[in-house]
Design an enzyme around this catalytic site. Structure first.
Site, PDB file in Angstrom:
ATOM      1  N   LYS A 188       0.851  -1.197   0.000  1.00  0.00           N
ATOM      2  CA  LYS A 188       0.000   0.000   0.000  1.00  0.00           C
ATOM      3  C   LYS A 188       0.882   1.241   0.000  1.00  0.00           C
ATOM      4  CE  LYS A 188      -1.977   2.898   2.698  1.00  0.00           C
ATOM      5  NZ  LYS A 188      -1.894   4.073   1.798  1.00  0.00           N
ATOM      6  N   GLU A 264       9.242   0.980  10.982  1.00  0.00           N
ATOM      7  CA  GLU A 264      10.375   1.882  10.713  1.00  0.00           C
ATOM      8  C   GLU A 264       9.786   3.289  10.720  1.00  0.00           C
ATOM      9  OE1 GLU A 264      10.403  -1.038   8.594  1.00  0.00           O
ATOM     10  OE2 GLU A 264      12.129  -1.937   9.569  1.00  0.00           O
ATOM     11  N   CYS A 299      13.709  10.553   6.861  1.00  0.00           N
ATOM     12  CA  CYS A 299      13.545  10.160   8.272  1.00  0.00           C
ATOM     13  C   CYS A 299      14.844  10.336   9.046  1.00  0.00           C
ATOM     14  CB  CYS A 299      13.081   8.716   8.346  1.00  0.00           C
ATOM     15  SG  CYS A 299      14.163   7.602   7.440  1.00  0.00           S
ATOM     16  N   GLU A 398       9.465  15.973  15.051  1.00  0.00           N
ATOM     17  CA  GLU A 398       9.946  15.766  13.683  1.00  0.00           C
ATOM     18  C   GLU A 398       9.200  16.721  12.746  1.00  0.00           C
ATOM     19  OE1 GLU A 398       8.783  12.134  11.598  1.00  0.00           O
ATOM     20  OE2 GLU A 398      10.803  11.981  10.784  1.00  0.00           O
TER      21      GLU A 398
HETATM   22  P1  NAD Z   1       2.211   8.278   7.740  1.00  0.00           P
HETATM   23  O1  NAD Z   1       2.401   7.518   9.003  1.00  0.00           O
HETATM   24  O2  NAD Z   1       1.211   9.375   7.719  1.00  0.00           O
HETATM   25  O3  NAD Z   1       1.794   7.289   6.554  1.00  0.00           O
HETATM   26  C1  NAD Z   1       2.557   6.160   6.221  1.00  0.00           C
HETATM   27  C2  NAD Z   1       1.669   5.148   5.516  1.00  0.00           C
HETATM   28  O4  NAD Z   1       0.686   4.710   6.452  1.00  0.00           O
HETATM   29  C3  NAD Z   1       0.904   5.702   4.315  1.00  0.00           C
HETATM   30  O5  NAD Z   1       0.819   4.706   3.318  1.00  0.00           O
HETATM   31  C4  NAD Z   1      -0.473   5.991   4.898  1.00  0.00           C
HETATM   32  O6  NAD Z   1      -1.506   5.944   3.953  1.00  0.00           O
HETATM   33  C5  NAD Z   1      -0.602   4.853   5.892  1.00  0.00           C
HETATM   34  N1  NAD Z   1      -1.561   5.126   6.972  1.00  0.00           N
HETATM   35  C6  NAD Z   1      -1.947   6.327   7.468  1.00  0.00           C
HETATM   36  N2  NAD Z   1      -2.872   6.149   8.435  1.00  0.00           N
HETATM   37  C7  NAD Z   1      -3.063   4.819   8.550  1.00  0.00           C
HETATM   38  C8  NAD Z   1      -3.896   4.022   9.374  1.00  0.00           C
HETATM   39  N3  NAD Z   1      -4.721   4.553  10.269  1.00  0.00           N
HETATM   40  N4  NAD Z   1      -3.828   2.672   9.234  1.00  0.00           N
HETATM   41  C9  NAD Z   1      -2.981   2.104   8.339  1.00  0.00           C
HETATM   42  N5  NAD Z   1      -2.187   2.816   7.514  1.00  0.00           N
HETATM   43  C10 NAD Z   1      -2.225   4.155   7.626  1.00  0.00           C
HETATM   44  O7  NAD Z   1       3.655   8.804   7.316  1.00  0.00           O
HETATM   45  P2  NAD Z   1       4.055   9.661   6.055  1.00  0.00           P
HETATM   46  O8  NAD Z   1       3.664  11.082   6.286  1.00  0.00           O
HETATM   47  O9  NAD Z   1       3.603   8.986   4.823  1.00  0.00           O
HETATM   48  O10 NAD Z   1       5.651   9.522   6.091  1.00  0.00           O
HETATM   49  C11 NAD Z   1       6.475  10.303   6.873  1.00  0.00           C
HETATM   50  C12 NAD Z   1       6.967   9.535   8.077  1.00  0.00           C
HETATM   51  O11 NAD Z   1       7.656   8.350   7.671  1.00  0.00           O
HETATM   52  C13 NAD Z   1       7.981  10.335   8.865  1.00  0.00           C
HETATM   53  O12 NAD Z   1       7.693  10.213  10.233  1.00  0.00           O
HETATM   54  C14 NAD Z   1       9.298   9.647   8.534  1.00  0.00           C
HETATM   55  O13 NAD Z   1      10.303   9.819   9.496  1.00  0.00           O
HETATM   56  C15 NAD Z   1       8.873   8.237   8.398  1.00  0.00           C
HETATM   57  N6  NAD Z   1       9.863   7.455   7.650  1.00  0.00           N
HETATM   58  C16 NAD Z   1      10.607   6.546   8.326  1.00  0.00           C
HETATM   59  C17 NAD Z   1      11.576   5.808   7.663  1.00  0.00           C
HETATM   60  C18 NAD Z   1      12.415   4.780   8.377  1.00  0.00           C
HETATM   61  O14 NAD Z   1      13.038   3.947   7.706  1.00  0.00           O
HETATM   62  N7  NAD Z   1      12.485   4.799   9.696  1.00  0.00           N
HETATM   63  C19 NAD Z   1      11.766   6.005   6.293  1.00  0.00           C
HETATM   64  C20 NAD Z   1      10.976   6.948   5.636  1.00  0.00           C
HETATM   65  C21 NAD Z   1      10.017   7.670   6.323  1.00  0.00           C
END
Ligand code: NAD
Length: 495
Positions: A188, A264, A299, A398
Site C-alpha cells: 500500500k 520503521e 527520516c 519531527e
Molecule cells: P504516515 O504515518 O502518515 O503514513 C505512512 C503510511 O501509512 C501511508 O501509506 C499511509 O496511507 C498509511 N496510513 C496512514 N494512516 C493509517 C492508518 N490509520 N492505518 C494504516 N495505515 C495508515 O507517514 P508519512 O507522512 O507517509 O511519512 C512520513 C513519516 O515516515 C515520517 O515520520 C518519517 O520519518 C517516516 N519514515 C521513516 C523511515 C524509516 O526507515 N524509519 C523512512 C521513511 C520515512
C-alpha cells in the site's frame, strides 16, 4: 535531458491509477477514486483507485491463494533469483519513466529521482535476488542420536505500508526481501505518491513474478491501510511511516490476529560536531546536504545540529555561504537540487513549525518563508534556526521539511545527554579526530546508526532502522530476512 524535454515528456506521460490485484489492473470495487495532484504546480496527474476493505479482501484472497499453491515459493532459489534480476533490469530499462513519475508525484528533483532513487531500487531488488541462493539454514549441535534442522520459511501474506518521501525505495526495501523468500505481498503506497508503486507491479509481472504474488492497493491510510492492519488473514506487516501511525498499526495487530508488525518510524537525528573535527568544511557540507536533501523529507535527516561553542561561529559562516546552491527550483530542471514539498498539507505543517520557532524566540539565520508561490506548487526556503533551546517545538518534534535547528555545547557528556533527550533514535553524526571520543559517543547514543566523520553513507548491505520510538524493524541487509520469515525447527531421530 533538458528542462524543456522533461516537461514535454511529462505532458504526454500516461498514468494509470488503477489498483493491481492478481496480476491485473482493476478499479476499486466501489468505483471510487481520489485525485493525485502534483506538488510541482498543483496540476492533477491521475484519478487513482480509492481502495477500501473490499479491495483489501480481494487482494488478500489472491495473495493467499498464490501462497498456498506455492506458484512462487516452490520455484527454486536460483529461479527466483533470475526473475528478481530481470525485475531489476526492467526497472533500469524504464528508468526515465519511473524517475519522471516519482518527480511529478512527490516533487523531488528529477536529478535525484534518476541518479538516486531508480538505481537504488534496482540495486535493492537485484541484491536480494542475488542473496537468496547463498543463504543457508542451520543444523544444531545436538547429540548423534538426533538431527535438529533450523529452517526459515516464508511467513505467508505480507502487507507493506509505505510513506511518500522515497516512494519506490521504501517499497523496494520491503518487497524485495519479503518476495524473494517466497511470500505473497500486498503493497500500500501513500495516497500522496501512489503512481510508481503501481508501475512497479506491472514491471514485476513482466519480469515473471506470478499473478497474485505481488499486489498493489492504493488508497487512504484510514481506509485501505487500516483494513490491512486489521485483516485476519495477513501474517505480517512491514510498516514505514510516522510514529503516531506506527503505534496504531501495532494496536491493529493486537485487535486482530497478532500479525507480526515491523515498524520503521520517525526521527529527530542529532549531528554532533566537536572542535577537533578533522575537516570543518566537510562537516559543514554534510550537515547542510543531509538536512536539505529531498526537501528535508528524510527520516534520518540530521535536523538537530550540535556544534562545539569554540567553532560554532566559523561553522555557521561556512554553512550560510553554501545556502545559495540549496534554493528550491523547478523539479524538472536537471540543475535543481531542491524540489517541492509533497503536498499542501505537508507544506502547511512545515510552515507551521517555522512559525512556532519564530514565536518561541529562535533566530532565523536563513529562509523561513514559502517560495515559488507563482508556480501554484508547494515550496519552502531551506531554513536554519539558531538560538534554539531543547524545550522548543522545533527542537522536539519531527518537522519532515527543510528546517535545521542549531545548538552549541561545551561538554561531551552534556551533548550526549541532549542528543539522547528525544523519543526518537534513528541516526546520529559524530565529528572528531579522537577515536576514543568517537567510540565513546557512538556507544552512548541510543540510535540505530551512527555516522562518524561523515553523514548519510548508506548501502543495501547495512541494516537501517531505529531505537525507541523510531521503531523496531530493520530494513536492508540480510537482517531484513528475519522480518519476513518464520524459524522452524525439525527434530529427526537418527538412532
Ligand atoms: P504516515 O504515518 O502518515 O503514513 C505512512 C503510511 O501509512 C501511508 O501509506 C499511509 O496511507 C498509511 N496510513 C496512514 N494512516 C493509517 C492508518 N490509520 N492505518 C494504516 N495505515 C495508515 O507517514 P508519512 O507522512 O507517509 O511519512 C512520513 C513519516 O515516515 C515520517 O515520520 C518519517 O520519518 C517516516 N519514515 C521513516 C523511515 C524509516 O526507515 N524509519 C523512512 C521513511 C520515512
Amino acid at each position: 535531458m533538458t528542462n524543456k524535454l522533461w516537461h514535454e515528456r511529462a505532458a504526454v506521460l500516461e498514468m494509470d491509477g488503477r489498483a493491481f490485484i492478481n496480476g491485473q489492473r482493476v478499479n476499486a470495487i466501489s468505483g471510487a477514486t481520489f485525485e493525485c495532484i502534483s506538488p510541482i504546480d498543483g496540476r492533477k496527474l491521475a484519478d487513482v483507485a480509492r481502495c477500501d476493505s473490499g479491495d483489501v479482501d480481494a487482494a488478500v484472497t489472491a495473495a493467499r491463494a498464490a501462497f498456498e499453491d506455492r506458484r512462487w515459493a516452490a520455484k527454486s532459489p536460483a529461479e527466483r533469483k533470475r526473475i528478481m534480476g530481470k525485475f531489476a533490469d526492467l526497472i533500469l530499462a524504464h528508468a526515465d519513466e519511473l524517475a519522471l513519475l516519482e518527480t511529478l508525484d512527490m516533487g523531488k528533483p528529477i536529478k535525484y529521482s534518476l541518479s538516486v532513487d531508480v538505481p537504488a531500487v534496482a540495486r535493492c531488488i537485484r541484491w536480494y535476488g542475488e542473496a537468496i541462493d547463498k543463504v543457508y539454514d542451520e543444523i544444531a549441535p545436538t547429540p548423534d542420536s538426533t538431527l535438529a534442522l533450523i529452517t526459515r520459511e516464508p511467513v505467508g501474506v505480507v502487507a507493506a505500508i509505505v510513506p511518500w518521501n522515497y516512494p519506490m525505495i521504501m517499497a523496494a526495501w520491503k518487497i524485495a526481501p519479503s518476495l524473494v523468500v517466497g511470500n505473497s505481498v500486498i503493497l500500500k503506497p501513500s495516497e500522496k505518491s501512489p503512481l510508481t508503486a503501481l508501475r512497479l507491479a506491472d514491471i514485476a509481472l513482466e519480469a515473471g513474478i506470478p499473478p497474485g504474488v505481488f499486489n498493489v492497493i492504493p488508497g487512504y491510510g484510514r481506509e485501505a491501510g487500516s483494513a490491512l492492519g486489521l485483516h485476519m488473514d495477513i501474517d505480517c506487516i512491514g510498516f514505514t511511516g510516522s510514529t503516531a501511525i506506527g503505534k496504531q498499526i501495532t494496536q491493529y495487530a493486537g485487535q486482530s490476529n497478532l500479525k507480526r508488525v515491523w515498524t520503521e518510524l520517525g526521527g529527530k537525528s542529532p549531528n554532533i560536531v566537536f572542535a577537533d573535527c578533522p575537516d570543518l568544511d566537510a562537516a559543514v557540507r554534510a550537515a547542510i546536504d543531509n538536512i536539505f536533501f529531498n526537501q528535508g523529507e528524510s527520516c534520518n535527516a540530521p535536523s538537530r545540529l550540535y556544534v562545539e561553542a569554540s567553532v560554532k561561529d566559523a561553522f555557521m559562516e561556512k554553512a550560510l555561504a553554501l545556502m545559495p546552491s540549496y534554493q528550491p527550483g523547478d523539479p524538472l530542471d536537471p540543475a535543481t537540487t531542491m524540489g517541492a514539498i509533497v503536498d499542501r498539507i505537508q507544506l502547511n505543517s512545515v510552515l507551521g513549525f517555522i512559525e512556532s520557532g519564530k514565536a518561541e524566540g529562535a533566530n532565523v539565520l536563513t529562509g523561513g518563508n514559502q517560495a515559488r508561490l507563482e508556480t501554484g506548487g508547494c515550496y519552502v526556503e531551506p531554513t536554519i534556526f539558531d538560538h534554539v533551546n531543547a524545550g522548543m517545538k522545533i527542537a522536539r518534534e519531527e518537522i519532515f521539511g527543510p528546517v535545521l535547528s542549531v545548538f552549541s555545547f561545551t561538554e561531551v557528556d552534556e551533548v550526549i545527554r541532549e542528543a539522547n533527550a528525544t523519543a526518537y533514535g534513528l541516526h546520529a553524526g559524530v565529528w572528531t579526530v579522537d577515536i576514543r571520543k568517537a567510540h565513546y559517543v557512538s556507544r552512548a547514543l541510543r540510535v540505530g546508526t551512527v555516522h562518524v566523520n561523515q553523514y548519510g553513507d548508506d548501502d543495501i548491505t547495512v541494516p537501517f532502522g531505529g531505537y525507541k520510538q523510531s521503531g523496531n524493524g530493520r530494513d536492508k541487509s540480510l537482517h531484513a530476512f528475519d522480518k519476513y520469515t518464520e524459524l522452524k525447527t525439525i527434530w529427526i531421530k537418527i538412532t
